[in-house]
Motif scaffolding. Structure first.
Motif, mmCIF file in Angstrom:
data_model
loop_
_atom_site.group_PDB
_atom_site.id
_atom_site.type_symbol
_atom_site.label_atom_id
_atom_site.label_comp_id
_atom_site.label_asym_id
_atom_site.label_seq_id
_atom_site.Cartn_x
_atom_site.Cartn_y
_atom_site.Cartn_z
ATOM 1 N N TYR A 158 0.833 -1.211 0.000
ATOM 2 C CA TYR A 158 0.000 0.000 0.000
ATOM 3 C C TYR A 158 0.867 1.260 0.000
ATOM 4 O O TYR A 158 0.665 2.175 -0.806
ATOM 5 N N GLY A 159 1.852 1.318 0.891
ATOM 6 C CA GLY A 159 2.733 2.489 0.944
ATOM 7 C C GLY A 159 3.574 2.640 -0.307
ATOM 8 O O GLY A 159 3.822 3.766 -0.764
ATOM 9 N N ASN A 160 4.014 1.509 -0.884
ATOM 10 C CA ASN A 160 4.784 1.568 -2.132
ATOM 11 C C ASN A 160 3.952 2.172 -3.259
ATOM 12 O O ASN A 160 4.422 3.008 -4.037
ATOM 13 N N ILE A 161 2.708 1.711 -3.363
ATOM 14 C CA ILE A 161 1.817 2.174 -4.426
ATOM 15 C C ILE A 161 1.440 3.634 -4.211
ATOM 16 O O ILE A 161 1.541 4.462 -5.127
ATOM 17 N N LYS A 162 1.029 3.969 -3.002
ATOM 18 C CA LYS A 162 0.607 5.347 -2.725
ATOM 19 C C LYS A 162 1.772 6.319 -2.869
ATOM 20 O O LYS A 162 1.626 7.392 -3.468
ATOM 21 N N GLY A 163 2.939 5.945 -2.333
ATOM 22 C CA GLY A 163 4.101 6.833 -2.437
ATOM 23 C C GLY A 163 4.497 7.077 -3.878
ATOM 24 O O GLY A 163 4.801 8.208 -4.271
ATOM 25 N N SER A 164 4.482 6.014 -4.691
ATOM 26 C CA SER A 164 4.816 6.162 -6.114
ATOM 27 C C SER A 164 3.774 7.008 -6.826
ATOM 28 O O SER A 164 4.114 7.874 -7.654
ATOM 29 N N SER A 165 2.517 6.753 -6.519
ATOM 30 C CA SER A 165 1.425 7.496 -7.147
ATOM 31 C C SER A 165 1.497 8.987 -6.830
ATOM 32 O O SER A 165 1.334 9.836 -7.719
ATOM 33 N N LEU A 166 1.760 9.309 -5.574
ATOM 34 C CA LEU A 166 1.863 10.715 -5.185
ATOM 35 C C LEU A 166 3.052 11.388 -5.863
ATOM 36 O O LEU A 166 2.970 12.553 -6.273
ATOM 37 N N ALA A 167 4.162 10.677 -5.999
ATOM 38 C CA ALA A 167 5.350 11.240 -6.642
ATOM 39 C C ALA A 167 5.109 11.496 -8.121
ATOM 40 O O ALA A 167 5.576 12.504 -8.678
ATOM 41 N N LEU A 168 4.366 10.602 -8.767
ATOM 42 C CA LEU A 168 4.158 10.684 -10.210
ATOM 43 C C LEU A 168 2.909 11.473 -10.589
ATOM 44 O O LEU A 168 2.738 11.849 -11.751
ATOM 45 N N GLY A 169 2.027 11.681 -9.622
ATOM 46 C CA GLY A 169 0.801 12.431 -9.891
ATOM 47 C C GLY A 169 -0.224 11.652 -10.686
ATOM 48 O O GLY A 169 -1.056 12.246 -11.383
ATOM 49 N N LEU A 170 -0.198 10.327 -10.577
ATOM 50 C CA LEU A 170 -1.161 9.474 -11.280
ATOM 51 C C LEU A 170 -1.232 8.110 -10.608
ATOM 52 O O LEU A 170 -0.337 7.717 -9.872
ATOM 53 N N GLY A 171 -2.320 7.392 -10.869
ATOM 54 C CA GLY A 171 -2.436 6.029 -10.382
ATOM 55 C C GLY A 171 -1.458 5.139 -11.123
ATOM 56 O O GLY A 171 -1.272 5.289 -12.339
ATOM 57 N N ILE A 172 -0.809 4.233 -10.427
ATOM 58 C CA ILE A 172 0.169 3.359 -11.078
ATOM 59 C C ILE A 172 -0.399 1.949 -11.217
ATOM 60 O O ILE A 172 -1.377 1.578 -10.565
ATOM 61 N N ASN A 173 0.223 1.165 -12.084
ATOM 62 C CA ASN A 173 -0.143 -0.232 -12.274
ATOM 63 C C ASN A 173 0.764 -1.110 -11.407
ATOM 64 O O ASN A 173 1.847 -0.693 -11.003
ATOM 65 N N VAL A 174 0.327 -2.330 -11.156
ATOM 66 C CA VAL A 174 1.123 -3.262 -10.363
ATOM 67 C C VAL A 174 1.009 -4.666 -10.936
ATOM 68 O O VAL A 174 -0.087 -5.133 -11.261
ATOM 69 N N LEU A 175 2.151 -5.332 -11.050
ATOM 70 C CA LEU A 175 2.215 -6.761 -11.324
ATOM 71 C C LEU A 175 2.608 -7.435 -10.016
ATOM 72 O O LEU A 175 3.684 -7.178 -9.481
ATOM 73 N N ASN A 176 1.726 -8.273 -9.503
ATOM 74 C CA ASN A 176 1.940 -8.941 -8.225
ATOM 75 C C ASN A 176 2.110 -10.443 -8.442
ATOM 76 O O ASN A 176 1.178 -11.121 -8.870
ATOM 77 N N ILE A 177 3.301 -10.954 -8.169
ATOM 78 C CA ILE A 177 3.570 -12.395 -8.250
ATOM 79 C C ILE A 177 3.290 -12.952 -6.863
ATOM 80 O O ILE A 177 4.038 -12.713 -5.908
ATOM 81 N N ASP A 178 2.198 -13.703 -6.739
ATOM 82 C CA ASP A 178 1.691 -14.002 -5.402
ATOM 83 C C ASP A 178 0.779 -15.223 -5.438
ATOM 84 O O ASP A 178 0.093 -15.466 -6.438
ATOM 85 N N ALA A 179 0.746 -15.959 -4.339
ATOM 86 C CA ALA A 179 -0.204 -17.067 -4.205
ATOM 87 C C ALA A 179 -1.590 -16.567 -3.806
ATOM 88 O O ALA A 179 -2.571 -17.297 -3.908
ATOM 89 N N HIS A 180 -1.660 -15.297 -3.357
ATOM 90 C CA HIS A 180 -2.914 -14.719 -2.864
ATOM 91 C C HIS A 180 -3.162 -13.368 -3.528
ATOM 92 O O HIS A 180 -2.226 -12.707 -3.978
ATOM 93 N N THR A 181 -4.411 -12.943 -3.539
ATOM 94 C CA THR A 181 -4.758 -11.675 -4.176
ATOM 95 C C THR A 181 -4.437 -10.473 -3.304
ATOM 96 O O THR A 181 -4.184 -9.387 -3.812
ATOM 97 N N ASP A 182 -4.475 -10.651 -1.983
ATOM 98 C CA ASP A 182 -4.361 -9.538 -1.031
ATOM 99 C C ASP A 182 -5.329 -8.414 -1.401
ATOM 100 O O ASP A 182 -5.008 -7.225 -1.295
#
Length: 338
Positions: A158-182
């Protein structure tokens, strides 16, 4: 500097680096900050492309009724990373080793608690962790650098996504390699709902989940993500059990889904078979497959950060610490590889 950030100096780095005659270790070439200097100014001035820091905590995991231990991944990883070889393929000079966010006081505050009281306390603390991670990632991304974040639970996505989004001024995409959706219910903050919160609040735009396990994804969550045009996924069973989808094709599809915009790369280590993690499993992706994905994704100019989370080695088992650290180091090297 962020209140919880402990920065490292050359003495710290060299104490963990095993110097050998005739070799140059990664830790001999990495950058560090000057103590007392302004964080943002030094990030801007640094010649490094990547900024490495750790989050040694498992509070978000415990708030999700999970097993603790993710606090130990950073220690294991840092030693292994610093002792890689510095060469034409893995250049230590590309990386500034920043330090770690210190939540030891918060960990002490939950000692002796149990049951619902412990869960609620962990979730409350996780909200504070979110703020620290968000602020630090925002500053790193704003400087034009790519954060590499190791340790802690997947709550820190959450902090990674929000921090990146605030820095870039836009919503970012994410590729999550995971056994769960979270992508669980937004009840309060923990390691199981970082992506659902980020998506709801507009910081997460497109979201691809690679290799989720059908056995551990609820009917309700499948229904939810199937209704969202900006969310896509494949399952481990589609890829490896029923073999309905080709692995190479799906790797390319997952990266193509997110690389049209700035994107973060999230790797939950419980996706890897037999990896010591908060939800370890005998069934999962090979480390080689995950390494390939990290390398391929890093080729895109839009790759914004790498987060390696949920590894939970036993600190009293030196072999397990070394093997886990080496696995994390391989993934870091693939993200920065020439």
């Amino acid at each position: 500097m962020p209140s919880k950030l402990i920065t490292y100096d050359l003495k710290k780095i060299h104490s963990l680096t095993k110097i050998r005659a005739g070799e140059t270790k990664f830790g001999e070439k990495t950058e560090v900050l000057n103590s007392g200097g302004d964080l943002e100014e030094q990030l801007q001035a640094s010649g490094a492309r990547f900024v490495l820091f750790g989050i040694p905590e498992d509070i978000g995991v415990m708030g999700n009724h999970g097993q603790p231990g993710t606090r130990y991944a950073w220690e294991a990883a840092l030693k292994a990373i610093l002792n890689m070889q510095h060469n034409a393929f893995t250049k230590g000079s590309k990386v500034l080793v920043l330090g770690h966010l210190d939540f030891s006081d918060s960990l002490k505050s939950i000692e002796g608690l149990s049951g619902e009281e412990r869960i609620l306390k962990c979730r409350s603390i996780t909200e504070g962790i979110d703020k620290e991670v968000t602020d630090l990632v925002r500053k790193i991304v704003s400087s034009g650098k790519k954060p590499i974040i190791i340790g802690g639970g997947h709550n820190n996505a959450y902090g990674n996504i929000k921090g990146s989004s605030l820095a870039l001024g836009l919503g970012i995409n994410v590729l999550n390699i995971d056994a769960h959706t979270d992508f669980r219910k937004r009840e309060s903050r923990h390691s199981g709902n970082g992506f659902s919160w980020a998506y709801y609040e507009g910081f997460l735009d497109k979201y691809f989940m690679f290799g989720i396990h059908e056995n551990y994804t609820s009917k309700k969550i499948f229904k939810k993500i199937d209704q969202e045009d900006r969310i896509a996924y494949n399952t481990f069973e589609e890829l490896f059990i029923r073999r309905e989808k080709g692995l190479e094709f799906e790797i390319n599809e997952s990266i193509n889904f997110v690389k049209g915009g700035k994107f973060g790369l999230e790797v939950d280590m419980d996706a890897i078979a037999y990896m010591p993690s908060s939800a370890h499993s005998p069934c999962g992706l090979s480390l080689e497959t995950v390494r390939q994905m990290v390398f391929n994704a890093s080729r895109s100019k839009n790759a914004t950060y790498l987060h390696l989370c949920e590894a939970a080695p036993d600190p009293d088992n030196p072999k397990e610490m070394a093997l886990t650290g080496k696995a994390l180091a391989y993934l870091v090297s693939d993200f920065i590889r020439k």
